[in-house]
Design an enzyme around this catalytic site. Structure first.
Site, PDB file in Angstrom:
ATOM      1  CB  SER A 189      -0.902   0.013   1.237  1.00  0.00           C
ATOM      2  OG  SER A 189      -0.148   0.278   2.408  1.00  0.00           O
ATOM      3  CD  GLU A 205       3.921  -3.062  -8.351  1.00  0.00           C
ATOM      4  OE1 GLU A 205       2.996  -3.619  -7.707  1.00  0.00           O
ATOM      5  OE2 GLU A 205       4.418  -3.538  -9.377  1.00  0.00           O
ATOM      6  CG  LEU A 206       4.108   2.472  -3.144  1.00  0.00           C
ATOM      7  CD1 LEU A 206       4.308   3.885  -2.653  1.00  0.00           C
ATOM      8  CD2 LEU A 206       4.376   1.462  -2.045  1.00  0.00           C
ATOM      9  CB  CYS A 250      -0.525  -4.065  -7.920  1.00  0.00           C
ATOM     10  SG  CYS A 250       0.020  -4.882  -6.403  1.00  0.00           S
ATOM     11  CD  GLU A 285      -4.929  -0.548  -4.733  1.00  0.00           C
ATOM     12  OE1 GLU A 285      -4.445  -1.143  -5.709  1.00  0.00           O
ATOM     13  OE2 GLU A 285      -4.248  -0.188  -3.751  1.00  0.00           O
TER      14      GLU A 285
END
Length: 519
Positions: A235, A256-257, A290, A388
Site C-alpha cells: 500500500s 511498488e504501491l 495491483c 483502491e
C-alpha cells in the site's frame, strides 16, 4: 464446507517449510486454508533479535556467494529454471491454499519467476561486466565502472502474489551477488518458502536466503534498519513509512504501491475483445492485482452496448473453491479483506450508486467469497470512487470526448497501470501516451506490460518509486565503483613549470579534445 485438499499438502511437508522461520519467542500465527478457514500450519513469528541474527547469517553467506564467479552463480538459476517448471503444480497447490485464488491465476503466478530467471540469465553477464571507459587524460588514464553487490537486500512481499514477488524480486538481487532477508505476509508465507527450498535444491548456498515472519509493524523496522536496500510491494501508506525509514538510514528502496487503474474504451474498439479484457481486468485474481482495473470509461454513443455485454458476461462467471481449473473466480484472501470490499460497495450504494450485478458476499461458497460487482453512478465522494478497493469491483463511467476520458483517467493520485482499447492502434497509442501511468497497455489489461521483462515496470505519482524488470531491475541491487587509473603523473604543473604556462596548456588541451571529439 468440505473440500479435498491436494495430496501434496501434507502436514509433514508444510511443517518442513515453516521450520526455516526463526522464532525464539515460540509465538506463532494460524495460517489457514482460505477456502475453508481450516488451519494449515502454525507459522512461527520472528522477534527483532531473530531478524538481526538472520541478517548476520545472510551477511556471512553473502561474502562467500559474492566471491563466486558470475557464471557459477548463474548456473544455480539455470538448474532452478527447470526445477521450478517441474514443481509448478505443487507450487500452485500452495498458492491456492494460502491465498484462495483460482487455479488459472495460481499456475500463471508460478511462471513469473521462471520468466525473470530466463531474462536475467541472458542479460546479467552484460550488465555485471566491468565497463572500461576513458579517463580525463587520453591514453594515460582509464576509468572502469564496476558493479558491486549492495550486501543484504530486505524484501517485503505482499499477499496477492506471494510467490511471484517474494521469489521474482529476489532473483536479480541474488544474481548480482547479494543475500536476501524476505518478509512474506503471514497469510501467504508457504509458497515463497517453497520457492527458497527449490532454489537451494538447485544449488543456492544455505543461509543466503533468509525468511522472517510477523506483522509489519513488529518486523518491518528491524528489517529496514539492517538492510542495505529494501524492495517493497504494498500500500501507498505503508510505502511512505518504509521510504521515510530507509531515507533516515541513507539506503535506497524500490516501492511498488497502490493504484486506481483506469481503462479507456475508444469508440472503434471491438466489443467482444473489450468485454473479454474487462472481465480479466476487473475480476482476475478476484480483483486483487495491483494493476487491475477499477475505473472503466466508455464512449457515450456505445455506452449501453458495452455495459450490457459486460454485465451479461460477468453474470456467467463461475465462483467456487476448487483445486482444479473449474471456477472462473476464486476467493478473496481473507474474511477481513472481504469486509473491506463489502464496505466500499455498501458505501457507494448508500451514496447513490447502482449495483448492475453482484454486490454480495457468498458465505455459501466460503468465508471470504464476494461476487464480481459492477457499479454505475460512482462519484468521488464514495470510497469506491477514489480509494483502491482491491477486490472484484469496477465502476463504469460515460465520456463524450477523448480529451474528457483522458482527463478523467488522470484525475487520481495514483499512476500504476492503465488500459486503452481501440481499433486504430496508432490512435489508441496516442491516447496511452497522454495517461499519467508507469504502465499503459493497448488492447490488453496488464500482462503485455508486466510480462515484458526487458522493460522497467513501476508506478508514478503515489503509485511508487523505482521499478522492477529491465536493466534497472537488476542494477538497482548494485553499487557502482569507479576504479580510475593514472599511468603517468601528468595532472598538475611539472616541477619548476610556471603555473600560467601550465594553465595555458591545460585550457588549450581541453579545446583540442573538444574539437577532435576525444572529450
Amino acid at each position: 464446507m468440505t473440500l479435498q485438499r491436494p495430496a501434496s499438502l501434507t502436514d509433514e511437508f508444510l511443517q518442513g517449510l515453516v521450520a526455516r522461520v526463526p522464532s525464539s519467542s515460540g509465538a506463532s500465527w494460524k495460517l489457514t486454508e482460505v477456502y475453508t478457514g481450516e488451519l494449515l500450519v502454525e507459522l512461527p513469528q520472528s522477534t527483532p533479535a531473530d531478524i538481526e541474527r538472520a541478517f548476520a547469517a545472510a551477511r556471512s553467506a553473502q561474502r562467500v556467494w559474492a566471491a563466486w564467479p558470475l557464471r557459477k552463480r548463474l548456473a544455480v538459476f539455470k538448474r532452478a529454471h527447470a526445477l521450478f517448471l517441474d514443481r509448478a503444480h505443487t507450487t500452485t497447490d500452495l498458492i491456492q491454499a494460502e491465498s484462495g485464488k483460482n487455479r488459472r491465476m495460481a499456475i500463471e503466478e508460478t511462471c513469473d519467476p521462471v520468466m525473470v530467471m530466463s531474462h536475467y540469465l541472458k542479460r546479467a553477464p552484460h550488465l555485471l561486466k566491468p565497463v572500461r571507459r576513458g579517463g580525463p587524460i587520453p591514453v594515460l588514464s582509464t576509468s572502469t565502472e564496476i558493479r558491486q553487490p549492495k550486501g543484504v537486500i530486505g524484501i517485503i512481499a505482499p499477499w496477492n502474489f506471494p510467490f511471484a514477488t517474494g521469489i521474482s524480486d529476489s532473483i536479480p538481487a541474488l544474481m548480482a551477488g547479494n543475500a536476501i532477508v524476505l518478509k512474506p505476509d503471514n497469510k501467504t508465507a508457504l509458497s515463497p518458502l517453497y520457492g527458497i527450498q527449490l532454489l537451494e535444491q538447485a544449488g543456492l548456498p544455505k543461509g543466503l536466503f533468509q525468511v522472517v515472519c510477523g506483522e509489519g509493524p513488529d518486523v518491518g523496522p528491524t528489517l529496514i534498519d539492517n538492510a542495505n536496500y529494501v524492495m517493497f510491494t504494498g500500500s501507498t501508506a505503508t510505502g511512505r513509512v518504509i521510504g521515510e525509514r530507509a531515507g533516515r538510514n541513507l539506503i535506497d528502496c524500490c516501492l511498488e504501491l497502490g493504484g486506481k487503474n483506469p481503462m479507456i474504451v475508444l469508440e472503434d474498439a471491438k466489443l467482444d475483445e473489450v468485454v473479454q479484457g474487462a472481465i480479466f481486468g476487473a475480476f482476475g485474481n478476484t480483483g486483487q492485482i495491483c494493476m487491475h482495473i477499477e475505473r472503466m470509461y466508455l464512449p457515450e454513443p456505445r455506452y449501453a452496448e458495452f455495459r450490457d455485454a459486460f454485465v451479461a458476461a460477468t453474470r456467467r462467471l463461475v465462483l467456487g473453491a476448487a483445486y482444479d481449473f473449474g471456477p472462473d473466480i476464486g476467493s478473496l484472501v481473507s474474511p477481513d479483506h472481504m469486509e473491506r470490499v463489502r464496505s466500499h460497495v455498501d458505501d457507494a450504494v448508500a451514496k447513490g450508486a447502482t449495483v448492475l450485478t453482484g454486490g454480495r458476499p457468498r458465505p455459501d461458497l466460503g468465508p471470504a467469497f464476494f461476487e464480481p460487482t459492477i457499479l454505475e453512478g460512482v462519484t468521488q465522494d464514495m470510497l469506491a470512487g477514489v480509494t483502491e478497493t482491491f477486490g472484484p469491483v469496477v465502476a463504469l463511467h460515460r465520456y463524450r470526448t477523448v480529451d474528457e476520458a483522458v482527463a478523467l483517467a488522470n484525475d487520481t493520485d495514483y499512476g500504476l497501470n492503465a488500459s486503452v482499447w481501440g481499433g486504430d492502434l496508432a490512435a489508441a497509442c496516442q491516447v496511452g501516451r497522454r495517461i499519467q501511468s508507469g504502465n499503459v497497455n493497448v488492447n490488453d489489461i496488464l500482462a503485455t506490460a508486466y510480462a515484458a521483462k526487458g522493460t522497467p515496470s513501476g508506478g508514478v505519482k503515489q503509485s511508487g518509486v523505482g521499478a522492477r524488470h529491465g536493466d534497472q531491475g537488476l542494477l538497482k541491487y548494485t553499487d557502482v565503483q569507479n576504479l580510475a587509473v593514472l599511468k603517468k603523473q601528468v595532472l598538475g604543473a611539472r616541477p619548476g613549470q610556471d603555473y600560467d604556462e601550465y594553465v595555458k596548456g591545460m585550457l588549450g588541451g581541453l579545446r583540442m579534445m573538444r574539437k577532435t571529439g576525444i572529450r
